[in-house]
Design an enzyme around this catalytic site. Structure first.
Site, PDB file in Angstrom:
ATOM      1  N   CYS A  89       0.839  -1.197   0.000  1.00 53.22           N
ATOM      2  CA  CYS A  89       0.000   0.000   0.000  1.00 53.22           C
ATOM      3  C   CYS A  89       0.880   1.256   0.000  1.00 53.22           C
ATOM      4  O   CYS A  89       1.568   1.516  -0.982  1.00 53.22           O
ATOM      5  CB  CYS A  89      -0.978  -0.052   1.170  1.00 53.22           C
ATOM      6  SG  CYS A  89      -2.384   1.071   0.995  1.00 53.22           S
ATOM      7  N   HIS A 110      -3.295  -5.778   0.975  1.00 49.83           N
ATOM      8  CA  HIS A 110      -2.599  -5.996   2.248  1.00 49.83           C
ATOM      9  C   HIS A 110      -2.523  -7.480   2.617  1.00 49.83           C
ATOM     10  O   HIS A 110      -3.416  -7.993   3.306  1.00 49.83           O
ATOM     11  CB  HIS A 110      -3.338  -5.263   3.373  1.00 49.83           C
ATOM     12  CG  HIS A 110      -3.218  -3.785   3.336  1.00 49.83           C
ATOM     13  ND1 HIS A 110      -2.277  -3.091   4.078  1.00 49.83           N
ATOM     14  CD2 HIS A 110      -3.926  -2.846   2.649  1.00 49.83           C
ATOM     15  CE1 HIS A 110      -2.410  -1.794   3.858  1.00 49.83           C
ATOM     16  NE2 HIS A 110      -3.402  -1.618   2.987  1.00 49.83           N
ATOM     17  N   GLU A 146      -0.703  -8.815   4.843  1.00 55.17           N
ATOM     18  CA  GLU A 146      -0.538  -8.948   6.295  1.00 55.17           C
ATOM     19  C   GLU A 146      -1.872  -8.909   7.031  1.00 55.17           C
ATOM     20  O   GLU A 146      -1.947  -9.287   8.205  1.00 55.17           O
ATOM     21  CB  GLU A 146       0.403  -7.852   6.822  1.00 55.17           C
ATOM     22  CG  GLU A 146      -0.197  -6.472   6.996  1.00 55.17           C
ATOM     23  CD  GLU A 146      -0.393  -5.690   5.707  1.00 55.17           C
ATOM     24  OE1 GLU A 146      -0.861  -4.533   5.779  1.00 55.17           O
ATOM     25  OE2 GLU A 146      -0.081  -6.214   4.612  1.00 55.17           O
TER      26      GLU A 146
END
Length: 221
Positions: free
Chosen positions: A87, A195, A197
């Site tokens: 990002c 994302h 994660e």
């Protein structure tokens, strides 16, 4: 894989990045503040997290790309070390010249936060080996400026070189060629807007992001 998560003023996904790194790569992963001039000794992966570094002043990632720590990050990448920018981290990588192109305003001109489907376009990179070719995965996005742009020659170079790693199955932001994530020519720097994660535990709705970290874990030192 020893991991350093870089923190800039305005980072807000740094804790998520650290959690994922500790869960899947390195239980000793640590934060590195942007004013540092060196990475921890033995760092193998630098993780540039999402957020709004420096409040997105000038352009997203523009000031962060000129932070003191970025000289060490560039040197790390040039030496073959791994760099993952997610990002805002992807935006920083383009501003720093570690990846080509730029990220501009979403086509709908507003912030988007939702799960999206990606197609694994190239599963032969060190960031994507854990996935199958053409596999469809679900990863969340959260950005206002994720619309990937590059000139025609650069896009052709990315496509012909197999450097588009992830592609949107249903383009949410207007990115050229549905591009969601790319690697540099050497293959050791990945930038992606979604994302991973945030998709490493079923509690979060998807575990599909684990593949990025599991791929890195298989890299032979």
């Amino acid at each position: 894989m020893k991991t350093a998560v870089i923190q800039f003023p305005g980072s807000n996904c740094d804790a998520d990045a650290l959690h994922a790194a500790r869960l899947l790569l390195d239980d000793g992963a640590q934060f590195v503040w942007h004013t540092e001039t060196a990475l921890p000794e033995g760092t193998e992966l630098v993780f540039l997290p999402g957020g709004f570094s420096y409040g997105d002043h000038l352009r997203s990632g523009a000031i962060a790309a000129r932070s003191p720590i970025m000289n060490a990050v560039k040197a790390h990448a040039e030496a073959g070390g791994y760099v993952l920018g997610v990002c805002n981290g992807f935006q920083v990588l383009t501003e720093a010249g570690l990846l080509p192109g730029a990220l501009s305003r979403n086509k709908e001109l507003h912030f988007m936060c939702k799960p999206v489907h990606l197609r694994v376009e190239n599963n032969a990179t060190d960031f994507s080996r854990a996935y199958g070719p053409g596999q469809i995965i679900e990863i969340p996005i959260a950005h206002g400026e994720g619309n990937y742009y590059a000139d025609a020659a650069t896009i052709a170079e990315l496509e012909e070189g197999g450097r588009v790693v992830f592609r949107y199955a249903d383009n949410p932001n207007g990115s050229l060629n549905d591009i969601a994530g790319i690697v540099n020519e050497r293959g050791n720097v990945l930038g992606m807007m979604p994302h991973p994660e945030r998709a490493v535990e079923l509690l979060l709705g998807s575990e599909d992001g684990k593949g990025v970290f599991e791929s890195l874990k298989t890299v032979k030192k």
